[in-house]
Design a protein around this motif. Structure first.
Motif, PDB file in Angstrom:
ATOM      1  N   THR A 120       0.968  -1.244  -0.109  1.00  0.00           N
ATOM      2  CA  THR A 120       0.258  -0.053  -0.126  1.00  0.00           C
ATOM      3  C   THR A 120       0.771   1.158   0.067  1.00  0.00           C
ATOM      4  O   THR A 120       0.539   2.354  -0.375  1.00  0.00           O
ATOM      5  N   GLU A 121       2.075   1.185   0.584  1.00  0.00           N
ATOM      6  CA  GLU A 121       2.802   2.467   0.566  1.00  0.00           C
ATOM      7  C   GLU A 121       3.366   3.122  -0.593  1.00  0.00           C
ATOM      8  O   GLU A 121       3.034   4.274  -0.895  1.00  0.00           O
ATOM      9  N   PRO A 122       3.913   2.363  -1.332  1.00  0.00           N
ATOM     10  CA  PRO A 122       4.478   2.947  -2.637  1.00  0.00           C
ATOM     11  C   PRO A 122       3.160   2.965  -3.635  1.00  0.00           C
ATOM     12  O   PRO A 122       3.040   4.062  -4.427  1.00  0.00           O
ATOM     13  N   GLU A 150       7.258  10.080   2.959  1.00  0.00           N
ATOM     14  CA  GLU A 150       7.279   9.026   4.326  1.00  0.00           C
ATOM     15  C   GLU A 150       6.534   7.789   3.954  1.00  0.00           C
ATOM     16  O   GLU A 150       6.763   6.885   4.277  1.00  0.00           O
ATOM     17  N   GLU A 151       5.606   8.008   2.790  1.00  0.00           N
ATOM     18  CA  GLU A 151       5.045   6.726   2.281  1.00  0.00           C
ATOM     19  C   GLU A 151       6.247   5.901   1.775  1.00  0.00           C
ATOM     20  O   GLU A 151       6.480   4.443   1.691  1.00  0.00           O
ATOM     21  N   GLY A 152       7.100   6.507   1.194  1.00  0.00           N
ATOM     22  CA  GLY A 152       8.316   5.708   0.488  1.00  0.00           C
ATOM     23  C   GLY A 152       9.226   5.295   1.638  1.00  0.00           C
ATOM     24  O   GLY A 152       9.704   4.115   1.608  1.00  0.00           O
ATOM     25  N   ARG A 153       9.092   5.998   2.734  1.00  0.00           N
ATOM     26  CA  ARG A 153      10.027   5.401   3.991  1.00  0.00           C
ATOM     27  C   ARG A 153       9.091   4.210   4.488  1.00  0.00           C
ATOM     28  O   ARG A 153       9.898   3.266   5.015  1.00  0.00           O
ATOM     29  N   HIS A 154       8.014   4.245   4.508  1.00  0.00           N
ATOM     30  CA  HIS A 154       7.011   3.015   5.055  1.00  0.00           C
ATOM     31  C   HIS A 154       7.383   1.709   4.058  1.00  0.00           C
ATOM     32  O   HIS A 154       7.488   0.804   4.491  1.00  0.00           O
ATOM     33  N   LEU A 155       7.724   2.057   2.848  1.00  0.00           N
ATOM     34  CA  LEU A 155       8.088   0.833   2.256  1.00  0.00           C
ATOM     35  C   LEU A 155       9.494   0.372   2.380  1.00  0.00           C
ATOM     36  O   LEU A 155       9.453  -0.971   2.562  1.00  0.00           O
ATOM     37  N   GLU A 240       4.994   9.043  12.133  1.00  0.00           N
ATOM     38  CA  GLU A 240       4.764   9.833  10.878  1.00  0.00           C
ATOM     39  C   GLU A 240       3.333   9.940  10.256  1.00  0.00           C
ATOM     40  O   GLU A 240       2.898  10.829   9.684  1.00  0.00           O
ATOM     41  N   GLU A 241       2.715   8.835  10.288  1.00  0.00           N
ATOM     42  CA  GLU A 241       1.220   8.662   9.784  1.00  0.00           C
ATOM     43  C   GLU A 241       0.507   9.846  10.337  1.00  0.00           C
ATOM     44  O   GLU A 241      -0.542  10.214   9.721  1.00  0.00           O
ATOM     45  N   ALA A 242       0.625  10.448  11.559  1.00  0.00           N
ATOM     46  CA  ALA A 242      -0.299  11.229  12.197  1.00  0.00           C
ATOM     47  C   ALA A 242      -0.566  12.475  11.145  1.00  0.00           C
ATOM     48  O   ALA A 242      -1.465  13.004  11.120  1.00  0.00           O
TER      49      ALA A 242
HETATM   50 FE   LIG Z   1       2.200   4.785   5.130  1.00  0.00          FE
END
Ligand SMILES: [Fe+2]
Ligand SMILES: [Fe+2]
Length: 473
Positions: A120-122, A150-155, A240-242
């Motif tokens: 889901t992140e990327p 940050e979604e990239g970092r979650h990946l 980060e998500e907040a």
């Molecule tokens: Fe995320």
């Protein structure tokens, strides 16, 4: 442990001590950067963006801010600090020490959970890649990019787990995360919501409010996991998500505020008049909410689920905020859910609680969604306007679970399929509504200036002024 920024891959997991793992991740890194250049935000690779970067996992001061070109962003691997003597908090292994390695019997399930989350992140970055072309302000453009990096970092967070704990098939899954693409006919992303393009800013704000919040709840459940590295990874991701949900809540709040200002200016609450004046009328905001809220609820999965029961029994995925429950075994307990009969009537049934974990999580999510709705309603009330935003019923427009295949109004009243067809655009955006919103979307990039359909934010980022030049093109 402090984060080592001298490393090619910033991390607080002692990557330098594990040469094999370090080499494997350094091999993946250029592929990630190729993906970012090809599938990440279009047009802005050379722009300086005022971005937040994680620099420690300390709750008090975990990030630094500064101007960065996105391809130079320091994506890294950060786990929350280990909790000493942490025990498994739920399920059949309740009270046993957490696992630092993947238990063989749960390997396939854990890998699947991590890959599904990682996918889901990327995907969201891909879905949002063209939004910069129509940003309503530099402030919003910066927020979009902050969410994206940050979604990239979650990946990275999920790829680290795959590489570090799942050997060869983990590495293959990590490749797959860059090979599937949102909306790709042959290799789509795993979950259907993540294959829908997000091509206007109303959808972006709804996505960050509703879909990122599903992400928050998934992370909360995985943060409970007995597999400790997964728990620690997810705990830090939640920090980060907040901000992502803040972007959604304040974004929709500013759209509402602007509609109210326009209604005051033109002395009319007629939606058509509000549109002619260049703002997004409140009934249309409600339609977008109906659309995105219902699609986000599907992400929780089926109402009765043996997978969910197994994840819980085995200590892999708990309830959000598991500590708040008295009974962590949930062994003999039951839970009431609804069932839709052949003839469309609805009946309440009792099922084993473990099988209902998806609904338990979903209902906690709905409560959380409602907090922002109440804030928006206060803005509307303060303006003296008689309109109330409402979350639709959990039955509305569902494609997963007991309500799928049946039609309901936003109030949850069962209706026939033909009535749904005839009336659906009273409840979700019609092609005309979407075309109207698209027509409003023009890039505004003068510092401090806002597009006409959205009010300025109350404050800037990190105590800077709203008219700060957040992106230097
Ligand atoms: Fe995320
Ligand atoms: Fe997010």
């Amino acid at each position: 442990m402090a984060i080592d920024y001298q490393e090619r891959i910033p991390n607080n997991v002692d990557l330098a001590e594990n040469r094999t793992l370090q080499r494997a991740l350094e091999h993946w890194q250029p592929r990630f950067l190729d993906w970012w250049r090809g599938m990440g935000p279009s047009d802005f690779l050379a722009a300086d963006v005022y971005l937040r970067t994680a620099t420690s996992v300390d709750a008090k001061g975990w990030a630094s801010y500064g101007m960065t070109k996105m391809p130079d962003y320091r994506w890294g691997i950060f786990l929350a600090d280990q909790v000493p003597d942490r025990k498994i908090g739920f399920g059949d292994h309740f009270g046993e020490p957490v696992w630092q390695q993947v238990p063989g019997e749960f390997r396939a399930d854990l890998r699947r959970l991590i890959v599904t989350q990682g996918d889901t992140e990327p995907a969201s970055v891909e879905q949002q890649r063209l939004l910069g072309q129509t940003c309503p302000s530099l402030y919003d453009l910066r927020n979009l990019f902050q969410v994206n990096v940050e979604e990239g970092r979650h990946l990275w967070a999920m790829v680290y787990l795959l590489h570090a704990y799942f050997g060869r098939d983990g590495r293959e899954e990590a490749e797959g995360l860059l090979e599937r693409h949102s909306g790709d006919r042959n290799k789509p992303r795993i979950l259907s919501t993540f294959n829908e393009p997000i091509d206007d800013w109303m959808s972006f704000f709804c996505f960050t409010y509703f879909t990122d919040r599903d992400g928050k709840y998934q992370l909360k459940m995985l943060a409970e996991s007995g597999f400790d590295p997964l728990s620690r990874t997810c705990r830090f991701m939640l920090t980060e998500e907040a901000h992502h949900m803040f972007v959604g809540e304040t974004g929709l709040g500013r759209v509402i505020k602007r509609a109210l200002e326009v209604m005051e200016e033109i002395k009319s609450s007629d939606p058509a008049a509000v549109r002619r004046a260049g703002a997004i009328d409140l009934p249309l905001v409600q339609k977008y909410i109906n659309f995105w809220f219902s699609s986000a609820q599907d992400l929780f999965g089926s109402d009765t689920s043996t997978n969910a029961a197994n994840y819980f029994a085995n200590g892999l995925k708990g309830r959000p905020d598991e500590d708040n429950y008295a009974d962590h075994l949930a062994k003999d307990a039951t839970y009431e859910i609804e069932e839709v009969l052949e003839d469309g009537t609805i009946k309440t049934v009792s099922i084993p609680l473990r099988n209902a974990m998806n609904v338990v999580a979903r209902r906690a999510y709905v409560k959380d969604c409602d907090i922002g709705v109440q804030r928006w309603n206060r803005i509307i009330k303060k303006a003296g306007v008689d309109f109330e935003i409402k979350l639709p019923s959990e039955r509305f427009r569902r494609t997963v679970g007991v309500y799928a295949g049946h039609a309901f109004t936003p109030e949850g009243k069962p209706i026939e399929a033909h009535e749904w067809e005839a009336r659906k655009y009273e409840w979700i955006p019609s092609p005309e509504d979407r075309a109207f919103v698209k027509g409003l979307m023009h890039q505004v990039i003068e510092p401090g200036k806002m597009a006409g359909w959205i009010a300025p934010p109350d404050r800037g980022i990190n105590n800077l002024a709203v008219d700060y030049e957040y992106v230097r093109l």
